[in-house]
Write a protein that holds these residues in place. Structure first.
Motif, short mmCIF file in Angstrom:
data_model
loop_
_atom_site.label_atom_id
_atom_site.label_comp_id
_atom_site.label_asym_id
_atom_site.label_seq_id
_atom_site.Cartn_x
_atom_site.Cartn_y
_atom_site.Cartn_z
N ILE A 7 -0.06 5.41 5.15
CA ILE A 7 1.07 4.50 5.33
C ILE A 7 2.15 4.89 4.33
CG2 ILE A 7 1.92 2.13 5.22
CD1 ILE A 7 -0.84 1.13 5.84
N GLY A 172 -1.73 3.20 1.95
CA GLY A 172 -1.10 1.90 1.84
C GLY A 172 -1.20 1.30 0.46
N ARG A 196 1.88 -0.54 1.78
CA ARG A 196 1.46 -1.50 2.79
C ARG A 196 2.23 -2.81 2.68
NH1 ARG A 196 -1.79 -5.04 -0.07
NH2 ARG A 196 -2.91 -4.14 -1.85
#
Length: 547
Positions: A7, A172, A196
């Motif tokens: 992410i 993340g 995240r």
């Protein structure tokens, strides 16, 4: 590392560039003429390609994953491009409001220990003269002329080969940025954001307010503008001093809204006050604006009512509630606030900040100034009773940068391992599940007779004709404080009449009858970020010796 674990918030910009490459991402108005604004524009494809080139340049200079980068660039093409390039390279931008004061700014930079300083010429000069982070900075990049020809130029980052760029693996949980709080009610603290959390913020903002690609945003608060590329919106950068939103030119804002078909407007309560007064005085409307968002401090009912007079009947002003450490937590629409809920503010119930977003869980715990490690020790207040607001959710941050004591004081853990943030705000929950904000915990006034909450006292006082705003402060030691109400009057107000009306309001409640001193101050000290949070500690010191 599995692909699904990757992410990086910068991917949101890349996705928009793939989905709508020729859509305008950024508009920079330059000069206003009788025919309208001249401007410069960049598409999503151009913005994304520029960030790729800059990310390659950063990486070529050894600025990569985990590198902390102090960032002082005002809203501009370079602001957006460099910020997303830093994300793409895995670097960690450090954002500090330059207006917090030279001493706190130097302290924050020393605490963050950035290895790189990216800034405009003026910021680089200040860094050199004042010795900001002198022991940690090893690279500088200047946007504009370099002081004494030292360090890298912005253009130097554009010389690297994009094909050589190797995107780092970013999860993340990796640090994405360090955002320092304004310090309006205490010391500025570096809030650690992970990728995240940013991704969750984009999702929550989109779902809560129905934001969609193709919309046009006029953001008057720089960090909020960074949501726009991730949401696929066109950003129009207003010409203003972003450290003084209350002084933004409302005629300029209206002209930009009209020319560019703005659908989304974000501004602090101070800016919304300035704009709404201008709109009302000139009987102007801003049709086409789907939503106005105002956050950073409580929004007075009068501002909401004036904005409604300028918006389409199907449009609204929203007042999302949150903090740097957890945003957004809850929200309420202005049209829901008008009427009974605004009357609640004027009658001393506090300010309704709406229902928690579906992704968040909120608790009201008994007021305590002590650290609480586990939520099971915190307790919970029944609906209708005032306590401290706490929240758990996908955007809740888990730590302050190198501030262990403050982290312990602000964070709790539950039996599922979730982090709860203690907002430091006091409030209560009504029978409909809505949250009411009653003031900062650190600013409550505790007298021998009981506890007074700032918003519960100030709401009724602010409803008095001639009061621009008010502040409840306590003089003396907590537990034995003398409550004082300080009034910032409207410019043409009759102060004797205002004081008489305020005293009449205070006499209605047995506890506020304690407030025997009513003082006037022409201008309140406020935070630099939003020009709306009252610095009550400074007012309390002034009230202790007003002469």
């Amino acid at each position: 590392m599995a692909p699904e674990q990757q992410i990086n918030i910068a991917q949101a910009l890349t996705r928009q560039a793939e989905a709508q490459p020729e859509t305008t991402a950024l508009i920079l108005p330059r000069k206003r003429t009788s025919q309208g604004w001249s401007d410069r524009r960049w598409s999503y494809r151009e913005l994304n390609e520029l960030t790729d080139r800059l990310a390659a340049g950063l990486q070529a200079q050894g600025i990569g994953k985990g590198t902390r980068v102090a960032f002082m660039v005002p809203p501009s093409l370079e602001f957006f491009a460099l910020f997303f390039a830093l994300f793409k390279s895995g670097a960690v931008p450090v954002l500090i409001d330059p207006g917090i004061g030279l001493k706190p700014l130097k302290t924050c930079l020393a605490e963050a220990e950035p290895e790189v300083f990216i800034g405009v010429t003026r910021a680089q000069l200040a860094r050199m003269v004042l010795g900001w982070a002198r022991g940690s900075i090893r690279r500088t990049v200047t946007v504009g002329p370099r002081p004494f020809w030292r360090g890298l130029k912005y253009a130097d980052l554009l010389s690297a080969r994009v094909e050589a760029f190797q995107p780092p693996e970013v999860s993340g949980d990796d640090e994405a940025a360090i955002l320092f709080t304004s310090g309006s009610t205490g010391i500025p603290k570096g809030v650690v954001y992970r990728h995240r959390m940013f991704a969750a913020q984009v999702e929550l903002m989109r779902d809560a307010f129905g934001m969609s690609p193709g919309e046009v945003d006029l953001p008057t608060f720089p960090p909020f503008a960074l949501f726009d590329p991730a949401l696929g919106m066109t950003t129009v950068i207003p010409i203003m001093d972003f450290t003084k939103p209350a002084k933004a030119d409302p005629d300029m804002l209206v002209s930009l809204i009209e020319q560019y078909g703005v659908t989304n407007l974000f501004g602090s309560p101070a800016l919304m006050n300035t704009l709404s007064r201008y709109l009302e005085a000139n009987r102007l409307r801003i049709p086409g604006v789907k939503r106005a968002l105002s956050a950073g401090a409580p929004v007075p009912p009068s501002v909401i009512e004036r904005m409604h007079g300028a918006l389409d009947p199907w449009s609204d002003i929203h007042t999302p509630y949150g903090a740097t450490e957890a945003l957004p937590v809850a929200t309420v629409s202005g049209r829901e606030l008008v009427g009974e809920l605004s009357d609640g503010n004027r009658s001393g119930k506090g300010i309704c900040v709406g229902r928690p977003l579906a992704a968040n869980e909120v608790r009201i715990i008994p007021v305590s100034d002590d650290p609480i490690d586990l939520t099971e020790y915190a307790g919970e207040m029944p609906d209708g009773e005032i306590g401290e607001i706490c929240v758990a959710g996908p955007t809740v941050t888990d730590t302050y940068w190198r501030r262990e004591k403050q982290t312990r004081e602000a964070k709790m853990t539950d039996d599922q391992g979730r982090i709860w943030h203690r907002m430091g705000d006091l409030g209560w929950r009504d029978a409909e599940g809505r949250l009411w904000f009653c003031g900062r915990k650190s600013e409550r006034v505790v007298t021998p007779e009981g506890t007074l909450f700032t918003e519960c006292v100030e709401g009724p006082v602010n409803a008095v004709d001639g009061v621009f705003r008010s502040a409840l402060v306590g003089v003396g030691e907590r537990g034995n404080q003398e409550p004082v109400i300080v009034i910032e009057p409207e410019p043409d107000a009759d102060r004797s009449a205002v004081e008489a009306a305020v005293r009449e309001v205070l006499a209605r409640d047995w506890l506020t009858r304690e407030v025997r001193r009513v003082l006037f101050k022409d201008a309140f000290p406020v935070d630099i970020r939003h020009n709306a949070k009252i610095r009550r500690r400074e007012l309390a010191q002034w009230a202790a010796s007003p002469g």
